[in-house]
Design a protein around this motif. Structure first.
Motif, PDB file in Angstrom:
ATOM      1  N   ALA A  84      32.591  44.888  33.903  1.00 39.93           N
ATOM      2  CA  ALA A  84      31.628  45.392  34.882  1.00 39.93           C
ATOM      3  C   ALA A  84      30.882  44.242  35.555  1.00 39.93           C
ATOM      4  CB  ALA A  84      30.641  46.337  34.207  1.00 39.93           C
ATOM      5  N   THR A  85      30.548  43.219  34.787  1.00 39.26           N
ATOM      6  CA  THR A  85      29.831  42.070  35.338  1.00 39.26           C
ATOM      7  C   THR A  85      30.696  41.299  36.325  1.00 39.26           C
ATOM      8  OG1 THR A  85      28.541  41.863  33.314  1.00 39.26           O
ATOM      9  CG2 THR A  85      28.623  39.933  34.748  1.00 39.26           C
ATOM     10  N   GLY A 102      33.263  42.428  38.024  1.00 35.43           N
ATOM     11  CA  GLY A 102      33.446  43.260  39.216  1.00 35.43           C
ATOM     12  C   GLY A 102      32.224  43.253  40.112  1.00 35.43           C
ATOM     13  N   SER A 103      31.054  43.424  39.519  1.00 34.07           N
ATOM     14  CA  SER A 103      29.812  43.409  40.293  1.00 34.07           C
ATOM     15  C   SER A 103      29.567  42.041  40.905  1.00 34.07           C
ATOM     16  CB  SER A 103      28.625  43.770  39.405  1.00 34.07           C
ATOM     17  OG  SER A 103      28.786  45.044  38.871  1.00 34.07           O
ATOM     18  N   LEU A 104      29.841  41.007  40.141  1.00 30.69           N
ATOM     19  CA  LEU A 104      29.645  39.644  40.613  1.00 30.69           C
ATOM     20  C   LEU A 104      30.484  39.372  41.861  1.00 30.69           C
ATOM     21  CD1 LEU A 104      28.427  36.823  39.979  1.00 30.69           C
ATOM     22  CD2 LEU A 104      30.466  36.385  38.645  1.00 30.69           C
ATOM     23  N   THR A 141      31.939  41.609  43.906  1.00 37.76           N
ATOM     24  CA  THR A 141      31.588  42.530  44.992  1.00 37.76           C
ATOM     25  C   THR A 141      30.321  42.084  45.706  1.00 37.76           C
ATOM     26  OG1 THR A 141      32.603  44.363  43.801  1.00 37.76           O
ATOM     27  CG2 THR A 141      31.038  44.929  45.544  1.00 37.76           C
ATOM     28  N   TYR A 142      29.258  41.852  44.962  1.00 36.85           N
ATOM     29  CA  TYR A 142      27.985  41.509  45.596  1.00 36.85           C
ATOM     30  C   TYR A 142      27.993  40.101  46.174  1.00 36.85           C
ATOM     31  CZ  TYR A 142      26.177  45.892  43.945  1.00 36.85           C
ATOM     32  OH  TYR A 142      25.979  47.225  43.728  1.00 36.85           O
ATOM     33  N   THR A 153      31.043  45.348  29.188  1.00 31.38           N
ATOM     34  CA  THR A 153      30.094  44.802  30.152  1.00 31.38           C
ATOM     35  C   THR A 153      30.688  43.597  30.876  1.00 31.38           C
ATOM     36  OG1 THR A 153      28.301  45.522  28.713  1.00 31.38           O
ATOM     37  CG2 THR A 153      27.719  43.954  30.420  1.00 31.38           C
TER      38      THR A 153
END
Length: 165
Positions: A150-151, A153-155, A157-158, A147
């Motif tokens: 994933a966190t 990467g998402s952090l 990107t967004y 996680t």
């Protein structure tokens, strides 16, 4: 701790399973007590990191003062360190339980091959029927080591998407 094959009797296997049951009860109690606080800790630190990254992306490098850079560095470092600590620690529990299962399986399989005792197969089945334990934050965020990636990467990107719009 490695147990010799001749000492890994049915009674020893039952002792290990009883200990595992106590560990699972303790983990369930920890999960019920800390699920909501961990969720909010996770969300707050992700938002702190997003805000810090957003500051860096929003301002021109010439406009950044030493104070802002220091604040961003402290907030971002704090947020990432908390996320890493929570996810790494909580994510280590399923790994340890999986290692226990693997070692138990190896020993019991070796004993079965040597003794052909069907009672030990029933004991082994007890260990593998239950799903693996995993901490979650309000049953929304799985607290696993994967996680973390994933966190991050998402952090990133967004945060890039929000700042650019």
């Amino acid at each position: 701790m490695s147990i010799p094959l001749d000492a890994f009797t049915s009674s020893k296997q039952m002792t290990i399973l009883k200990r595992k049951v106590r560990i699972e009860e303790l983990l369930d109690n920890i999960q019920s007590a800390f699920s909501i606080p961990i969720f909010f800790i996770f969300v707050v630190n992700v938002l702190t990191c997003a805000t810090s990254i957003g500051w860096i992306l929003h301002y021109e490098w010439n406009d950044l003062s030493a104070d802002i850079i220091l604040q961003v560095g402290i907030f971002c470092t704090n947020g990432f360190c908390v996320l890493i600590a929570v996810l790494w620690t909580a994510g280590g529990i399923p790994i340890c339980l999986e290692n226990l299962k693997n070692e138990f399986y190896k020993k019991s399989h070796q004993r079965f091959v040597l003794n052909r005792n069907l009672d030990e197969i029933l004991i082994r089945r007890e260990l593998f029927e239950k799903l693996d334990f995993m901490f979650t934050g309000c049953n929304i965020i799985p607290l696993r080591r994967s996680t973390l990636l994933a966190t991050v990467g998402s952090l990133l990107t967004y945060t890039f998407l929000v700042v650019k719009t």
